[in-house]
Motif scaffolding. Structure first.
Motif, PDB file in Angstrom:
ATOM      1  N   VAL A 124      43.384  38.018  34.474  1.00  0.00           N
ATOM      2  CA  VAL A 124      43.077  37.412  35.769  1.00  0.00           C
ATOM      3  C   VAL A 124      42.889  38.504  36.816  1.00  0.00           C
ATOM      4  O   VAL A 124      41.921  38.496  37.593  1.00  0.00           O
ATOM      5  N   ARG A 125      43.788  39.479  36.823  1.00  0.00           N
ATOM      6  CA  ARG A 125      43.693  40.570  37.802  1.00  0.00           C
ATOM      7  C   ARG A 125      42.454  41.428  37.543  1.00  0.00           C
ATOM      8  O   ARG A 125      41.857  41.970  38.474  1.00  0.00           O
ATOM      9  N   ALA A 126      42.091  41.580  36.291  1.00  0.00           N
ATOM     10  CA  ALA A 126      40.870  42.337  35.979  1.00  0.00           C
ATOM     11  C   ALA A 126      39.640  41.642  36.567  1.00  0.00           C
ATOM     12  O   ALA A 126      38.706  42.297  37.032  1.00  0.00           O
ATOM     13  N   ARG A 127      39.643  40.304  36.562  1.00  0.00           N
ATOM     14  CA  ARG A 127      38.514  39.572  37.153  1.00  0.00           C
ATOM     15  C   ARG A 127      38.484  39.756  38.671  1.00  0.00           C
ATOM     16  O   ARG A 127      37.402  39.938  39.255  1.00  0.00           O
ATOM     17  N   TRP A 128      39.657  39.704  39.299  1.00  0.00           N
ATOM     18  CA  TRP A 128      39.691  39.929  40.743  1.00  0.00           C
ATOM     19  C   TRP A 128      39.186  41.332  41.078  1.00  0.00           C
ATOM     20  O   TRP A 128      38.450  41.532  42.051  1.00  0.00           O
ATOM     21  N   THR A 129      39.590  42.304  40.272  1.00  0.00           N
ATOM     22  CA  THR A 129      39.175  43.689  40.524  1.00  0.00           C
ATOM     23  C   THR A 129      37.673  43.848  40.344  1.00  0.00           C
ATOM     24  O   THR A 129      37.014  44.585  41.089  1.00  0.00           O
ATOM     25  N   GLU A 130      37.106  43.160  39.360  1.00  0.00           N
ATOM     26  CA  GLU A 130      35.660  43.211  39.137  1.00  0.00           C
ATOM     27  C   GLU A 130      34.904  42.695  40.357  1.00  0.00           C
ATOM     28  O   GLU A 130      33.851  43.223  40.728  1.00  0.00           O
ATOM     29  N   ILE A 131      35.473  41.690  41.010  1.00  0.00           N
ATOM     30  CA  ILE A 131      34.810  41.072  42.160  1.00  0.00           C
ATOM     31  C   ILE A 131      35.017  41.879  43.439  1.00  0.00           C
ATOM     32  O   ILE A 131      34.087  42.074  44.235  1.00  0.00           O
ATOM     33  N   TYR A 132      36.228  42.392  43.647  1.00  0.00           N
ATOM     34  CA  TYR A 132      36.570  43.001  44.937  1.00  0.00           C
ATOM     35  C   TYR A 132      36.980  44.473  44.834  1.00  0.00           C
ATOM     36  O   TYR A 132      37.724  44.965  45.680  1.00  0.00           O
ATOM     37  N   ARG A 133      36.488  45.182  43.845  1.00  0.00           N
ATOM     38  CA  ARG A 133      36.862  46.588  43.700  1.00  0.00           C
ATOM     39  C   ARG A 133      36.526  47.388  44.973  1.00  0.00           C
ATOM     40  O   ARG A 133      35.403  47.353  45.470  1.00  0.00           O
ATOM     41  N   GLY A 134      37.556  48.100  45.476  1.00  0.00           N
ATOM     42  CA  GLY A 134      37.352  48.938  46.652  1.00  0.00           C
ATOM     43  C   GLY A 134      37.293  48.187  47.966  1.00  0.00           C
ATOM     44  O   GLY A 134      37.068  48.792  49.017  1.00  0.00           O
ATOM     45  N   GLU A 135      37.525  46.875  47.952  1.00  0.00           N
ATOM     46  CA  GLU A 135      37.461  46.072  49.166  1.00  0.00           C
ATOM     47  C   GLU A 135      38.854  45.571  49.548  1.00  0.00           C
ATOM     48  O   GLU A 135      39.725  45.422  48.687  1.00  0.00           O
ATOM     49  N   PRO A 136      39.099  45.315  50.837  1.00  0.00           N
ATOM     50  CA  PRO A 136      40.433  44.875  51.278  1.00  0.00           C
ATOM     51  C   PRO A 136      40.854  43.529  50.684  1.00  0.00           C
ATOM     52  O   PRO A 136      42.044  43.237  50.592  1.00  0.00           O
ATOM     53  N   GLN A 137      39.885  42.723  50.261  1.00  0.00           N
ATOM     54  CA  GLN A 137      40.229  41.423  49.671  1.00  0.00           C
ATOM     55  C   GLN A 137      41.038  41.558  48.377  1.00  0.00           C
ATOM     56  O   GLN A 137      41.752  40.633  47.994  1.00  0.00           O
ATOM     57  N   LEU A 138      40.926  42.709  47.725  1.00  0.00           N
ATOM     58  CA  LEU A 138      41.649  42.887  46.470  1.00  0.00           C
ATOM     59  C   LEU A 138      43.155  42.868  46.696  1.00  0.00           C
ATOM     60  O   LEU A 138      43.916  42.363  45.864  1.00  0.00           O
ATOM     61  N   HIS A 139      43.606  43.402  47.825  1.00  0.00           N
ATOM     62  CA  HIS A 139      45.029  43.385  48.169  1.00  0.00           C
ATOM     63  C   HIS A 139      45.533  41.947  48.268  1.00  0.00           C
ATOM     64  O   HIS A 139      46.594  41.598  47.725  1.00  0.00           O
ATOM     65  N   ALA A 140      44.766  41.100  48.945  1.00  0.00           N
ATOM     66  CA  ALA A 140      45.150  39.693  49.084  1.00  0.00           C
ATOM     67  C   ALA A 140      45.110  38.978  47.742  1.00  0.00           C
ATOM     68  O   ALA A 140      45.970  38.133  47.443  1.00  0.00           O
ATOM     69  N   ALA A 141      44.115  39.314  46.903  1.00  0.00           N
ATOM     70  CA  ALA A 141      44.016  38.683  45.583  1.00  0.00           C
ATOM     71  C   ALA A 141      45.211  39.047  44.719  1.00  0.00           C
ATOM     72  O   ALA A 141      45.794  38.181  44.046  1.00  0.00           O
TER      73      ALA A 141
END
Length: 407
Positions: A124-141
């Motif tokens: 699940v976290r790998a999918r979030w990282t694929e979508i928001y890599r390097g973006e502030p949204q990844l912290h919230a995800a």
């Protein structure tokens, strides 16, 4: 001010894979406690129940990272189908063996087979990282998923025990198998958000544990896992010693509530400190919040202290997961996160075992010393690895073209 959690779900498919991942994550904690509840009723021997449950947990601790490594090489759907099928059959076989009162060795064999259960939370976290890599949204995800992890590790045991006691001994394990099959299937069929395989992925052979920095983060997670395992066992024993065992449910619920509430708040915040500094602070606070636990004299004070102690869990998870993203190449992220979650599982097993021994030997209150020791492990790991981890946060994250370094 915009809601960071509403923002992360604006991308199509995010609600679907996160929801499916939540269902598919329940079987792991349900199984560990469900096996104990099942075998203690069918065989009447707690040593056997604990040994079979530990066999499942340790098998998963060693197998799950290898499964995740396979996922990084072949893709999530390609690996989930066979491994989930094997784990499902292992759980069904274990329940059937318990019902049929099969020889003990049969129980251990099926526990080992069920240990093939994959780490859905990592995927699940790998999918979030694929979508928001390097973006502030990844912290919230990551914050949101850490909160869901808290719910899973608190709700799972409740389901596992409750179903076995309320219905029949094998109900908890069978329900875990059902959640695994349904949740994993729903997760697999969502192809649009599955991480793409990079050109370098198929050529990778080194484990992420070749990165020394990974060891420090994993030991932090082991320490936090020890706090979890200790609190779950010691709270029950403490409440029973005071003649109010049922109160343990409410105390543990507030433990999860504290972590969830702070986790959601933490995920909505932005920070200037480095990830390494944040994880060091979180580890120190985690230790400090455990220190009063062995000296608590009543349930009201225990409830307050457990709530405070639980509040630091999610920030530690969120920061640790973000650090792993900086340590390992994206093509090995699932494996890296799985090792961290495996650390929690190992720590949980160690904490519950040490706490149980302390309770039997020295009384319920002394069982909480296992949590203090867990806090010390986390702090020691961060102090030892701080320089290396801080340096990593000052450099660009590794790319798929980078091979694991031995030093």
């Amino acid at each position: 001010m915009s809601n960071p959690y509403a923002e992360i779900f604006r991308v199509p498919g995010t609600k679907g894979f996160s929801s499916a991942g939540f269902i598919a994550r329940l079987p792991l904690p349900m199984s560990t406690i469900g096996i104990v509840a099942m075998l203690s009723q069918t065989h009447g021997e707690y040593w056997l129940a604990g040994a079979v449950s530990a066999t499942f947990a340790l098998a998963n601790a060693f197998i799950a990272p290898q499964v995740s490594r396979w996922v990084d090489r072949k893709g999530q759907a390609a690996v989930l189908a066979p491994t989930v099928s094997i784990a499902f059959l292992g759980l069904i076989g274990l329940a059937a063996a318990a019902w049929a009162e099969s020889p003990n060795w049969v129980l251990f064999v099926f526990a080992l087979i069920a240990g093939v259960m994959p780490s859905i939370g990592s995927m699940v976290r790998a999918r979030w990282t694929e979508i928001y890599r390097g973006e502030p949204q990844l912290h919230a995800a990551f914050a949101f998923e850490s909160v869901l992890d808290e719910l899973v590790y608190m709700a799972g045991p409740v389901f596992g025990i409750g179903l076995s006691v309320a219905l029949f001994p094998e109900a908890g394990v069978l329900a875990a198998a059902s959640f695994l099959a349904v949740g994993s299937t729903l997760f697999m069929i969502q192809k649009s958000t599955e991480p793409k395989l990079g050109a370098q992925t198929l050529n990778r052979s080194g484990s992420v544990m070749r990165y020394p920095a990974m060891w420090f983060v994993v030991f932090v997670f082991i320490g936090i896992g020890m706090i979890f395992g200790t609190v779950e066992v010691a709270v029950i024993a403490f409440a029973e010693a005071l003649g109010n065992k049922a109160a343990a449910t409410y105390v543990l619920s507030l433990y999860a509530a504290g972590s969830c509430a702070v986790g959601l708040l933490f995920g909505a915040m932005s920070f200037k400190r480095s990830l390494a500094s944040r994880l060091l602070i979180a580890s120190v606070v985690a230790l400090i919040t455990t220190l009063p636990l062995p000296f608590v004299g009543n349930l009201w004070v225990l409830t307050l202290m457990v709530f405070i102690s639980g509040s630091i869990a999610s920030p530690t998870f969120i920061t640790g997961m973000s650090l792993i993203e900086r340590i390992v190449p994206s093509a090995q992220l699932t494996e890296g996160i799985t090792y961290a979650m495996t650390g929690v599982l190992i720590g949980f097993a160690a904490g519950s075992s040490v706490s149980g021994w302390m309770i039997d030997a020295y009384g319920a209150s002394n069982g909480f010393w296992g949590a203090v020791f867990g806090g010390l492990v986390a702090v020691a790991a961060m102090v030892a690895g701080y320089r290396r981890l801080f340096a990593l946060t000052q450099t660009p994250a590794p790319t798929d073209a980078m091979l694991p370094a031995a030093s």
